[in-house]
Enzyme design. Structure first.
Site, PDB file in Angstrom:
ATOM      1  N   ASP A   1       0.829  -1.201   0.000  1.00 25.12           N
ATOM      2  CA  ASP A   1       0.000   0.000   0.000  1.00 25.12           C
ATOM      3  C   ASP A   1       0.864   1.252   0.000  1.00 25.12           C
ATOM      4  O   ASP A   1       1.899   1.313   0.663  1.00 25.12           O
ATOM      5  CB  ASP A   1      -0.896  -0.026   1.244  1.00 25.12           C
ATOM      6  CG  ASP A   1      -1.794   1.179   1.337  1.00 25.12           C
ATOM      7  OD1 ASP A   1      -2.586   1.402   0.398  1.00 25.12           O
ATOM      8  OD2 ASP A   1      -1.706   1.904   2.343  1.00 25.12           O
TER       9      ASP A   1
ATOM     10  N   GLU B   1       1.531  -0.406  -4.997  1.00 25.57           N
ATOM     11  CA  GLU B   1       0.474   0.541  -5.361  1.00 25.57           C
ATOM     12  C   GLU B   1       1.096   1.872  -5.752  1.00 25.57           C
ATOM     13  O   GLU B   1       1.859   2.464  -4.988  1.00 25.57           O
ATOM     14  CB  GLU B   1      -0.482   0.770  -4.198  1.00 25.57           C
ATOM     15  CG  GLU B   1      -1.597   1.751  -4.576  1.00 25.57           C
ATOM     16  CD  GLU B   1      -2.344   2.337  -3.387  1.00 25.57           C
ATOM     17  OE1 GLU B   1      -3.503   2.720  -3.555  1.00 25.57           O
ATOM     18  OE2 GLU B   1      -1.749   2.418  -2.294  1.00 25.57           O
TER      19      GLU B   1
END
Length: 565
Positions: free
Chosen positions: A297, A334
């Site tokens: 993330d 990401e």
């Protein structure tokens, strides 16, 4: 035909070169081309090699050898005095940033490119039983209650609920489940972790994760977790240790985009590095007992703050820990925008390809009536652009990374952070075209759970709709058919990409290996038939149209033909 080269095995036979190897690269040209040189970069200095030509039918194939002198070796072609790079052919000098790349860093496991990924937001997928008592941070919702759109809504989905629905995922054609975070937190999204050493009891705890992993592995499927390397929740026990975060003397602290509940981790900290990656029982390593990889993330912000830029260093640390624990594990990052600067560095294997797939697809297929508050974070509505813009964007983003990184990146129509694809395109016909591009373009398809039912939503929070198990909703038929084609045909998984036709409303391209040639047509609207020279016969694989020697003008449509190699 035009000049063409890409990084697929058709043009670069050695897909995982070692440092110091000599690698053949091939260029495909019309018969009229007189000379080709390859310019490669060795230790920062250009070197030119004469390419030798071989005639194959009505084409020339030029071959030259490139020394993989550096971990990332850039190269381009000189074609009758013109430069040819990832962006195409130019009669003027162009920057080296658009060159092709050979990468000698450790390569990803083969399965990570072959995968079809299914993303699950655990709170909204399925309950295994009656939900436990409502946690103090949450507002309990019934399963069929509409999503209002905030992080305190709690529907009670859990990991055993996912395990009971694996037939659905496998029947759809996916073989890899990606879970958004499963660590304890104070929100339904769990990106504000309060611990990394256990699975949230609301999801069933550690044993439920093991049960899910075992169930998937028994089926020959895989499980990918979601790791937040940029921040924790403010209630994490680490937060009383200032060296792990960006803290100021007056008690202030840096947080993700100024959100006070998400304090930012400081990767200068030796203790943070030990706990996250270098200890034998570090967070990255420990959970790979059950997981087959990590999605990272906010990878683009990890290790970056003002003058600090540790992102590539951190990515290499994480990658080394992953390889040490599971040499075949996946590691994808990401990035909500261009990721090329952080890839091909011995760290992340690929990215979530918002910039090179999601954004151009949305602009090309968006519904005329679409009204969203922003365009994946960019102020203003989603612009409506033509097929030329779609292809130009794709090529521009491809030019920022190696073919290896591109084909190991995840293509997605949307995710838990975006509007739903059905809302963006507005119709079943365009939804089918979008899914067809997901299944046929280079890159790993990632499906957000519920898209296969045509669920809608205008934002990330409002797109996290509980799965419609109780309504008896039917799966959209094209998902299974298109994913099955991808699984069946090697050209759709590992073939090259060569555009055959582009206009405002139609895009046609080849996916090719040594043994297979597939022609794909995607149309957003009807137009004139387009003649395509050199294709005398073709067998229809999808879309129902017999080959007539031209690309049909009826649309919206997605059609796939197999052409004799």
């Amino acid at each position: 035909m035009t000049v063409h080269h890409d990084g697929s095995a058709l043009y670069v036979p050695d897909q995982n070169p070692r440092l110091g190897a000599n690698v053949d690269v091939l260029l495909r040209t019309p018969l009229g081309v007189r000379s080709v040189h390859v310019r490669s970069i060795e230790d920062g200095e250009p070197r030119f090699t004469v390419a030798a030509a071989e005639r194959r039918g009505g084409e020339l194939w030029w071959r030259a050898s490139v020394l993989v002198r550096n971990p990332v070796t850039r190269y381009r072609f000189l074609v009758d005095g013109d430069w040819y790079t990832v962006l195409g052919r130019f009669g003027h000098d162009v920057p080296d940033d658009t060159d092709f790349r050979l990468v000698a860093h450790p390569g990803p496991a083969p399965w990570t490119r072959e995968a079809i990924v299914y993303q699950i937001f655990p709170d909204r997928f399925a309950r295994s039983a009656t939900a436990p008592a409502t946690p103090g941070w949450a507002e309990r919702c019934e399963w069929d209650e509409p999503v209002r759109g905030h992080s305190r809504e709690w529907y009670g989905g859990d990991l055993d609920g996912i395990a009971r629905r694996l037939d659905h995922i496998q029947d759809l054609g996916a073989d890899t489940v990606y879970l958004t975070p499963f660590f304890p937190a104070r929100s339904n999204h769990r990106y504000d972790a309060v611990a990394f050493d256990r699975v949230d009891p609301l999801l069933g705890g550690d044993r439920a994760l093991r049960r899910l992993a075992d169930a998937l592995h028994t089926r020959g499927m895989r499980l990918v977790g979601d790791l937040t390397t940029n921040h924790t929740g403010v209630e994490h026990p680490w937060f009383d240790q200032p060296d792990l975060y960006y803290m100021s003397a007056d008690g202030g602290y840096e947080s993700w985009l100024g959100v006070p509940s998400l304090p930012k981790l400081n990767w200068h900290s030796a203790r943070l590095r030990e706990r996250f990656v270098t200890d034998p029982d570090s967070i990255v390593r420990r959970w790979l007992r059950y997981l087959d990889g990590w999605r990272v993330d906010v990878a683009n912000m990890t290790g970056r703050r003002a003058a600090d830029d540790l992102t590539i260093e951190v990515s290499r640390l994480v990658a080394a820990a992953v390889r040490g624990a599971r040499p075949d594990a996946l590691l994808v990052a990401e990035h909500a925008h261009g990721a090329g600067g952080d890839l091909d560095a011995g760290g992340w294997q690929g990215t979530m390809n918002y910039a090179g797939f999601t954004r151009p697809l949305w602009t090309w297929l968006r519904a005329p009536s679409l009204d969203l508050p922003d365009f994946l974070g960019v102020p203003g509505p989603v612009p409506r652009r033509d097929g030329h813009a779609f292809v130009a964007t794709t090529r521009a983003m491809m030019a920022t990374m190696s073919w290896r990184s591109w084909t190991h990146s995840w293509n997605l129509l949307g995710s838990h952070d975006t509007a739903r694809i059905r809302t963006v395109v507005g119709s079943s016909a365009l939804h089918e075209v979008a899914t067809g591009l997901l299944a046929t373009l280079p890159g790993v398809p990632m499906i957000f759970a519920g898209d296969e039912f045509g669920l809608t939503g205008t934002s990330g929070e409002r797109s996290r709709t509980p799965m419609p198990w109780r309504t008896g909703a039917a799966v959209l038929p094209w998902y299974g058919r298109l994913l099955a084609l991808r699984r069946k045909h090697p050209a759709l998984r590992g073939g090259g990409l060569r555009f055959a036709h582009v206009d405002a409303d139609a895009i046609a391209f080849w996916r090719e290996t040594h043994d297979e040639r597939l022609l794909v047509l995607a149309r957003r609207a009807s137009g004139a038939d387009v003649a395509l020279d050199g294709v005398a016969e073709a067998a229809n694989l999808y879309g129902g149209a017999a080959w007539t020697g031209s690309l049909p003008g009826e649309g919206p449509t997605l059609q796939i033909w197999s052409v004799p190699a």
